[in-house]
Design an enzyme around this catalytic site. Structure first.
Site, mmCIF file in Angstrom:
data_model
loop_
_atom_site.group_PDB
_atom_site.id
_atom_site.type_symbol
_atom_site.label_atom_id
_atom_site.label_comp_id
_atom_site.label_asym_id
_atom_site.label_seq_id
_atom_site.Cartn_x
_atom_site.Cartn_y
_atom_site.Cartn_z
ATOM 1 N N GLY A 188 45.357 -24.402 -29.347
ATOM 2 C CA GLY A 188 44.021 -23.889 -29.587
ATOM 3 C C GLY A 188 43.489 -23.139 -28.378
ATOM 4 O O GLY A 188 43.781 -23.474 -27.233
ATOM 5 N N GLY A 233 40.000 -21.667 -28.725
ATOM 6 C CA GLY A 233 38.583 -21.421 -28.937
ATOM 7 C C GLY A 233 37.680 -22.085 -27.927
ATOM 8 O O GLY A 233 36.567 -21.627 -27.690
ATOM 9 N N GLU A 234 38.139 -23.175 -27.316
ATOM 10 C CA GLU A 234 37.254 -23.953 -26.457
ATOM 11 C C GLU A 234 37.663 -24.025 -25.002
ATOM 12 O O GLU A 234 36.827 -24.263 -24.129
ATOM 13 C CB GLU A 234 37.128 -25.371 -27.034
ATOM 14 C CG GLU A 234 36.339 -25.364 -28.339
ATOM 15 C CD GLU A 234 36.442 -26.670 -29.104
ATOM 16 O OE1 GLU A 234 35.473 -27.444 -29.063
ATOM 17 O OE2 GLU A 234 37.472 -26.891 -29.760
ATOM 18 N N LEU A 248 49.004 -15.702 -30.583
ATOM 19 C CA LEU A 248 49.367 -15.080 -31.852
ATOM 20 C C LEU A 248 48.766 -13.693 -32.026
ATOM 21 O O LEU A 248 49.306 -12.872 -32.775
ATOM 22 C CB LEU A 248 48.942 -15.975 -33.010
ATOM 23 C CG LEU A 248 49.588 -17.372 -33.006
ATOM 24 C CD1 LEU A 248 49.047 -18.223 -34.144
ATOM 25 C CD2 LEU A 248 51.107 -17.262 -33.103
ATOM 26 N N GLY A 263 28.940 -21.081 -34.795
ATOM 27 C CA GLY A 263 28.570 -22.466 -35.059
ATOM 28 C C GLY A 263 28.688 -23.310 -33.810
ATOM 29 O O GLY A 263 27.821 -24.113 -33.509
#
Length: 709
Positions: free
Chosen positions: A662, A664-665, A590, A237
Site C-alpha cells: 500500500g 496511500g498512507e 503499479l 475521505g
C-alpha cells in the site's frame, strides 16, 4: 478454437493516464449529492447545543408551518432502528445527548435552503447535565484498554525496560503532544436515498459500499439483496468515510418516513463532531542507548481520549514495536472516556501520530550521542521485527535512507543547530523514517470475455481519488495478456461482487488479487477453449478468502525516509518548507503517475500536521473550535515550493500476485517529524508540541544571536 491473444507489454508498472481524469476535470463524474431523483426532498440535521444531557422538548409544530417543510424527525417519531454494531449510528433513537454536536433532530423540506432555515429555527429544550471534556492527561479515570485500533494489544513488554534504561549510557526522556486533527475531505459527507417498494437505493459518499449496504440492511431490517449502495466517485475521505456515518442513516430514515427520495449533505462545520477525527495524544518516549547510539531500551507510552459512545484508541505506540533494535521494550496505551465526539480513523492511524513522537525522539538521541541522524537509524536496523520476532518479507528502510540522503544532498549538511542564517531567515534540515503495515483483505471479482475481444472486470471497489479504475485495469490486462484498452472496469456499487473498503492502504492489494485471479483463470479458460466464444461470452468469478485471510509467517511493511528543509522567520516565527523529499520501498509500483500523486498528497498532509493543522476542544462547551477551512488551516500549493517522491525497485514474493504494498498512507508517516526536526536544526530549540505555529516559536526566537551564513 480461439487463438491466444498476442502478449502485449506489461501494463502494470506503466505510467498510465487515469481513466477518470477527463470525467473529473469536465465535471461529468457524479458524486453522491449530485443525484436528484424526481420528487427529491432535502434534509438538514440539527446538532445538540449542550455537551451532555437530555432532550426534553422538540417544538416541531413551529417549523412545520414554515414554507416547504415536510417533516421533522426526532427521537419522538423517527423510525426505529435495529441495534447497530457502531453506536454512533443510533441517531434519533432516544433523548440522550452524549456530546455537543450529536444529532437530535432532522428537518426535511422541498429545497436545501428551506431545510437549513427550518433546522436553524427549530427550538429544542434540554435538561443539561454536568459534563467532562477533559483534558485526558492526568485524568483520574484513565484506564488501559484491552486493545488499540486494529486489534493490537494495548500493552506489549519485552525484556526488562526499567533495568536496561537505568543502566544505559545515554538517555532520552521526552513528551510530545499532538492536538486533535480532522479529515476535512473536499466532498462533503452526503447521501441520496429512496425506497421503491421494499427496495432501498442509496448514493453515498463512502470508502466501501459493501459495508454500508450490510449495515443499512441490518439497521432497517431489509434483506441485503434488496439494498443497493453506490459510490461511483468519492471526493476524499482519509478514513472519515471508512464506515457508514450518520448522514446515510438519516437520509434513509427520512426517505422511509416521507415516502420520497431524500438528499442530505452535511455542513462542513458539523464534521468534527459526527464523522470522526484523530484524537489528541500525549506521548512519552524514553530511549536508552550505549555511547555508540545502539538502543538497548525503548518505551513509548500514549495517553489519549475517546467518547462515552464508543471506544476508539489510536494505536500510536505500535510503530515503536516495529522500527528499531530494542531488546528491552515497553509500549502502552491509556485512554479516558469523555463527553466528547467519537474519534476514528484518520490517514495512517497510529503510524502518523506515533511516528512523529518516535522519530523526534530519535533525532534527540542523535544529538545526545553526537551521531548523524541517518547514521543513528542505520545502526539500529533490526534483523527481525522486534515485537513478533518474525522475519521481514522485505525491509529496505536502509536503502531509503541512503538514497534519500544522496538525492537530498544530506552529506553537505552542517550538523550544528541554529547556524545557517541569512538576515532574519534561519534554515535547517531534518530527516525521519516512515513505516506502514502491509494489509490485505479477502475480495471477490468477476472477469468477462466478449466475442468482440473486449473484457469487463467487475467488483465493488471504491475509487476515493486514487485511480483505482486505472490500476485495476492494468492488473487485469497483464493477467489476461491483452491490450489495456480492451479492458473495462466496473466498480463503485454494492450490486457488483463484494469487495473490502478502500482503507488501510489495502485497497489495491485486496482488489487486485481478486482481479488478477479472475483474469488469470479466464485467460486459461480461453486458452483451452475449443470452438468460438458463445454469444453471451464467458465469465469467471474469483474469491481470495482463503489466501488473503491467511496469517503470514512474515512481518510485512512498507518503509520510507523523509528529508525536509525549512526556513524560519526569526521576526514573525513563520515556518516555510522549502524542500520535502521522500523515498519509499513499497513493493512493486503499479502506476508511477497515480503512485506519485498519492505519496505527495500524504506528504502535503504531513506538512499540515507539522505546521498548520490544529483543533482545540473547548472543555467548557465540549465543542471543537476550529470547524471550517477558514480556521482549520490545511497546506496549499504555495506552501510547498519543492515536493519530490521517489521509490526503490523492491521485489517481495510474500505479498500478492502483483508484488505490491500500500502507498496511500505511508506518505504522511514521518513527514511531521522530518519537518519538526528541521525546525530544531534551524533554530536550535526543541519544540515538542505540534503544530509549530508562530506563537509557539516566537518566544524562543527573540534574542537569538545574529549569525550570518
Amino acid at each position: 478454437m480461439c487463438p491466444p491473444p498476442t502478449p502485449p507489454g506489461p501494463a502494470a508498472g506503466a505510467d498510465v493516464e487515469r481513466r477518470d481524469a477527463r470525467h473529473k476535470v469536465t465535471g461529468t463524474a457524479r458524486y453522491a449529492a449530485e443525484h436528484t431523483p424526481p420528487g427529491c426532498l432535502h434534509a438538514a440535521p440539527v446538532p445538540a447545543t449542550v455537551a451532555r444531557g437530555r432532550v426534553t422538548a422538540v417544538h416541531a409544530d413551529e417549523v412545520l408551518r414554515l414554507p416547504g417543510v415536510h417533516a421533522v424527525l426526532s427521537h419522538e417519531n423517527a423510525p426505529r432502528l435495529g441495534e447497530p454494531d457502531d453506536p454512533t449510528l443510533a441517531v434519533l433513537q432516544n433523548d440522550r445527548v452524549p456530546h455537543r454536536g450529536w444529532y437530535v433532530a432532522l428537518v426535511v423540506a422541498d429545497t436545501p435552503e428551506n431545510a437549513r432555515a427550518a433546522a436553524d429555527a427549530l427550538r429544542i429544550e434540554y435538561a443539561p447535565e454536568e459534563h467532562d471534556a477533559g483534558p485526558a492527561d492526568g485524568h483520574p479515570r484513565l484506564y488501559t484498554p484491552e486493545e488499540a485500533n486494529g486489534g493490537h494489544p494495548a500493552v506489549r513488554e519485552r525484556g526488562d525496560f526499567d533495568a536496561a534504561f537505568a543502566t544505559a549510557a545515554v538517555h532520552v526522556d521526552a513528551t510530545y503532544t499532538l492536538t486533535a486533527l480532522h479529515n476535512h475531505p473536499m466532498e462533503p459527507h452526503a447521501s441520496t436515498a429512496w425506497w421503491t417498494g421494499g427496495d432501498l437505493t442509496v448514493h453515498d459518499s463512502n470508502q466501501g459500499s459493501t459495508t454500508v449496504r450490510n449495515v443499512l440492511a441490518k439497521l432497517f431490517a431489509v434483506p441485503r439483496e434488496r439494498v443497493t449502495v453506490a459510490a461511483a466517485h468519492v471526493g476524499g475521505g482519509f478514513g472519515s468515510k471508512g464506515t457508514p456515518r450518520p448522514q446515510v442513516v438519516l437520509a434513509v430514515m427520512a426517505a422511509r418516513h416521507t415516502g420520497r427520495p431524500v438528499k442530505l449533505a452535511l455542513p462542513r462545520r458539523h464534521l468534527p463532531a459526527v464523522v470522526g477525527h484523530r484524537a489528541p495524544t500525549v506521548q512519552r518516549v524514553r530511549i536508552g542507548a550505549d555511547a555508540h547510539g545502539v538502543i538497548s531500551a525503548l518505551a513509548h507510552d500514549v495517553t489519549t481520549q475517546t467518547s462515552t459512545v464508543k471506544e476508539f484508541v489510536e494505536q500510536a505506540a505500535v510503530p515503536a514495536r516495529v522500527m528499531y533494535t530494542s531488546p528491552h521494550s515497553r509500549t502502552t496505551h491509556r485512554v479516558v472516556a469523555l463527553d466528547v465526539p467519537t474519534p476514528s480513523w484518520m490517514r495512517a492511524p497510529g503510524e502518523a501520530s506515533g511516528m512523529y513522537a518516535l522519530e523526534a525522539a530519535m533525532d534527540e538521541l542523535a544529538a545526545a550521542t553526537g551521531l548523524d541522524p541517518v547514521e543513528l537509524r542505520l545502526r539500529n536496523e533490526p534483523d527481525r521485527e522486534p515485537d513478533s520476532g518474525r522475519p521481514f518479507s522485505s525491509r529496505n528502510l536502509a536503502g531509503c535512507l541512503r538514497e534519500g540522503a544522496r538525492l537530498f544532498g544530506w552529506e553537505d549538511r552542517d550538523p550544528r543547530p541554529g547556524v545557517r542564517r541569512s538576515g532574519d531567515r534561519l534554515t535547517g534540515t531534518g530527516v525521519a523514517s516512515a513505516t506502514y503495515p502491509y494489509l490485505v483483505s479477502p475480495s471477490t471479482a468477476t472477469a468477462h470475455a466478449a466475442p468482440d475481444g473486449t473484457h469487463v472486470v467487475r467488483l465493488n471497489a471504491t475509487d476515493i481519488g486514487t485511480g483505482a479504475r486505472t490500476v485495476l485495469a492494468q492488473i487485469a490486462a497483464d493477467a489476461l495478456r491483452t491490450p489495456l484498452d480492451s479492458v473495462r472496469v466496473e466498480i463503485g456499487s454494492s450490486a457488483l461482487p463484494d469487495a473490502p473498503l478502500a482503507g488501510g492502504s489495502s485497497g489495491t492489494s485486496s482488489w487486485g488479487w481478486a482481479v488478477h485471479r479472475a483474469c488469470a483463470t479466464l485467460a486459461e479458460r480461453l486458452r483451452t477453449l475449443t470452438g468460438p466464444l458463445p454469444p453471451e461470452g464467458l465469465t469467471v468469478r474469483a474469491d481470495t478468502a482463503q489466501e488473503a485471510g491467511k496469517e503470514s509467517p512474515y512481518a510485512r511493511h512498507a518503509f520510507g525516509a523523509h528529508f525536509a528543509e525549512v526556513e524560519v522567520d526569526a521576526v514573525t516565527g513563520e515556518v516555510r518548507v522549502r524542500r520535502l523529499l521522500g523515498v519509499f520501498a513499497a513493493g512493486r509500483i503499479l502506476n508511477p503517475r497515480t503512485a506519485r500523486s498519492q505519496l505527495i498528497g500524504g506528504m502535503t498532509m504531513g506538512i499540515g500536521m507539522a505546521l498548520t493543522e490544529s483543533s482545540t476542544l473547548d472543555t467548557r462547551s465540549g465543542e471543537f473550535v476550529e470547524r471550517d477551512l477558514a480556521s482549520y488551516h490545511v497546506p496549499v500549493n504555495a506552501d510547498v515550493p519543492s515536493l519530490e517522491a521517489h521509490w526503490l525497485d523492491e521485489e517481495d514474493p510474500h505479498l500478492n500476485p502483483m508484488g505490491s504494498k500500500g502507498i496511500g498512507e505511508i506518505g504522511i508517516v514521518g513527514t511531521a517529524a522530518a519537518v519538526a526536526n528541521a525546525v530544531h536544526h534551524a533554530v536550535g530549540v526543541r519544540l515538542r508540541d505540534l503544530p509549530l505555529t508562530p506563537d509557539r516559536l516566537l518566544p524562543h526566537l527573540h534574542g537569538l544571536p545574529d549569525r550570518q551564513s
